[in-house]
Write a protein that holds these residues in place. Sequence first.
Motif, PDB file in Angstrom:
ATOM      1  N   CYS A   4       0.834  -1.203   0.000  1.00  0.00           N
ATOM      2  CA  CYS A   4       0.000   0.000   0.000  1.00  0.00           C
ATOM      3  C   CYS A   4       0.874   1.260   0.000  1.00  0.00           C
ATOM      4  O   CYS A   4       1.906   1.307   0.682  1.00  0.00           O
ATOM      5  CB  CYS A   4      -0.872  -0.029   1.256  1.00  0.00           C
ATOM      6  N   CYS A  61      -7.405  -1.376   1.403  1.00  0.00           N
ATOM      7  CA  CYS A  61      -6.227  -1.879   2.119  1.00  0.00           C
ATOM      8  C   CYS A  61      -6.660  -2.456   3.468  1.00  0.00           C
ATOM      9  O   CYS A  61      -7.463  -1.846   4.181  1.00  0.00           O
ATOM     10  CB  CYS A  61      -5.215  -0.750   2.314  1.00  0.00           C
ATOM     11  N   LEU A 120      -5.104  -2.625   6.226  1.00  0.00           N
ATOM     12  CA  LEU A 120      -4.583  -1.978   7.435  1.00  0.00           C
ATOM     13  C   LEU A 120      -5.387  -0.760   7.868  1.00  0.00           C
ATOM     14  O   LEU A 120      -5.813  -0.664   9.009  1.00  0.00           O
ATOM     15  CB  LEU A 120      -3.108  -1.601   7.250  1.00  0.00           C
ATOM     16  N   HIS A 121      -5.587   0.194   6.976  1.00  0.00           N
ATOM     17  CA  HIS A 121      -6.293   1.422   7.368  1.00  0.00           C
ATOM     18  C   HIS A 121      -7.397   1.784   6.397  1.00  0.00           C
ATOM     19  O   HIS A 121      -7.858   2.912   6.366  1.00  0.00           O
ATOM     20  CB  HIS A 121      -5.302   2.587   7.498  1.00  0.00           C
ATOM     21  N   ASN A 122      -7.743   0.834   5.534  1.00  0.00           N
ATOM     22  CA  ASN A 122      -8.929   0.960   4.678  1.00  0.00           C
ATOM     23  C   ASN A 122      -8.824   2.032   3.584  1.00  0.00           C
ATOM     24  O   ASN A 122      -9.843   2.492   3.093  1.00  0.00           O
ATOM     25  CB  ASN A 122     -10.180   1.200   5.539  1.00  0.00           C
ATOM     26  N   TRP A 123      -7.633   2.431   3.209  1.00  0.00           N
ATOM     27  CA  TRP A 123      -7.536   3.307   2.046  1.00  0.00           C
ATOM     28  C   TRP A 123      -8.059   2.544   0.830  1.00  0.00           C
ATOM     29  O   TRP A 123      -7.869   1.330   0.715  1.00  0.00           O
ATOM     30  CB  TRP A 123      -6.085   3.686   1.778  1.00  0.00           C
ATOM     31  N   HIS A 173       0.307   3.887   1.471  1.00  0.00           N
ATOM     32  CA  HIS A 173       0.232   4.556   2.774  1.00  0.00           C
ATOM     33  C   HIS A 173       1.367   4.083   3.675  1.00  0.00           C
ATOM     34  O   HIS A 173       2.384   4.758   3.792  1.00  0.00           O
ATOM     35  CB  HIS A 173      -1.149   4.303   3.413  1.00  0.00           C
ATOM     36  N   LYS A 174       1.230   2.928   4.271  1.00  0.00           N
ATOM     37  CA  LYS A 174       2.273   2.427   5.169  1.00  0.00           C
ATOM     38  C   LYS A 174       2.670   0.995   4.836  1.00  0.00           C
ATOM     39  O   LYS A 174       3.079   0.229   5.713  1.00  0.00           O
ATOM     40  CB  LYS A 174       1.830   2.544   6.628  1.00  0.00           C
ATOM     41  N   GLY A 175       2.522   0.641   3.582  1.00  0.00           N
ATOM     42  CA  GLY A 175       3.050  -0.633   3.130  1.00  0.00           C
ATOM     43  C   GLY A 175       2.181  -1.842   3.389  1.00  0.00           C
ATOM     44  O   GLY A 175       2.663  -2.972   3.319  1.00  0.00           O
ATOM     45  N   GLY A 176       0.907  -1.661   3.683  1.00  0.00           N
ATOM     46  CA  GLY A 176       0.012  -2.796   3.934  1.00  0.00           C
ATOM     47  C   GLY A 176      -0.046  -3.751   2.743  1.00  0.00           C
ATOM     48  O   GLY A 176       0.131  -3.346   1.606  1.00  0.00           O
TER      49      GLY A 176
HETATM   50  S1  FES Z   1      -1.148   0.816   4.999  1.00  0.00           S
HETATM   51 FE1  FES Z   1      -2.778   0.763   3.594  1.00  0.00          FE
HETATM   52  S2  FES Z   1      -4.204   2.172   4.330  1.00  0.00           S
HETATM   53 FE2  FES Z   1      -2.556   2.294   5.723  1.00  0.00          FE
END
Ligand code: FES
Length: 141
Positions: free
Chosen positions: A46, A65, A67-70, A48-51
């Motif tokens: 991802c 995603c 992890l944080h639903n992006w 964002h933070k690599g999810g």
């Molecule tokens: S790592 Fe994917 S939304 Fe945060």
Amino acid sequence: MSEWKVICRVDDIPVLGARRVARPVGVDVAVFRNAENQVFALLDRCPHKGGPLSQGIVFGTSVACPLHNWAIGLDDGCAKSPDAGCTPRFAVKVEDERVMLDARELATLALDLAAPRAGPGAATAGKLGDASFDVQAPHGI
Ligand code: FES
């Protein structure tokens, strides 16, 4: 010039889910299938933070995603507004229900550099020149 390699059949990918494809170098690729049986491929990381996007849920032409639903666009690898950032996407060809990826593109280490954070050793994982691909279910499935 592309070097298309068959990696699986469309039916090997769960509807609204994904399979992971190990690359000769770098982070795995996530190959997604949506409700219309369209197939897409993104780096399994991802923006964002690599999810692990391969563990996300597909809806329309996006994946959420885990992890944080992006919401990440499957056609361009980019986060939907108001979030921002893109993960590399890979060319996909489907012929006679066979899903193909470009072996040359899979071996391009530079594709990893667009991601925000590389995990330790991520850039050196795998073997250069190894053109065999390992298709797997996402972790934990
Ligand atoms: S790592 Fe994917 S939304 Fe945060």
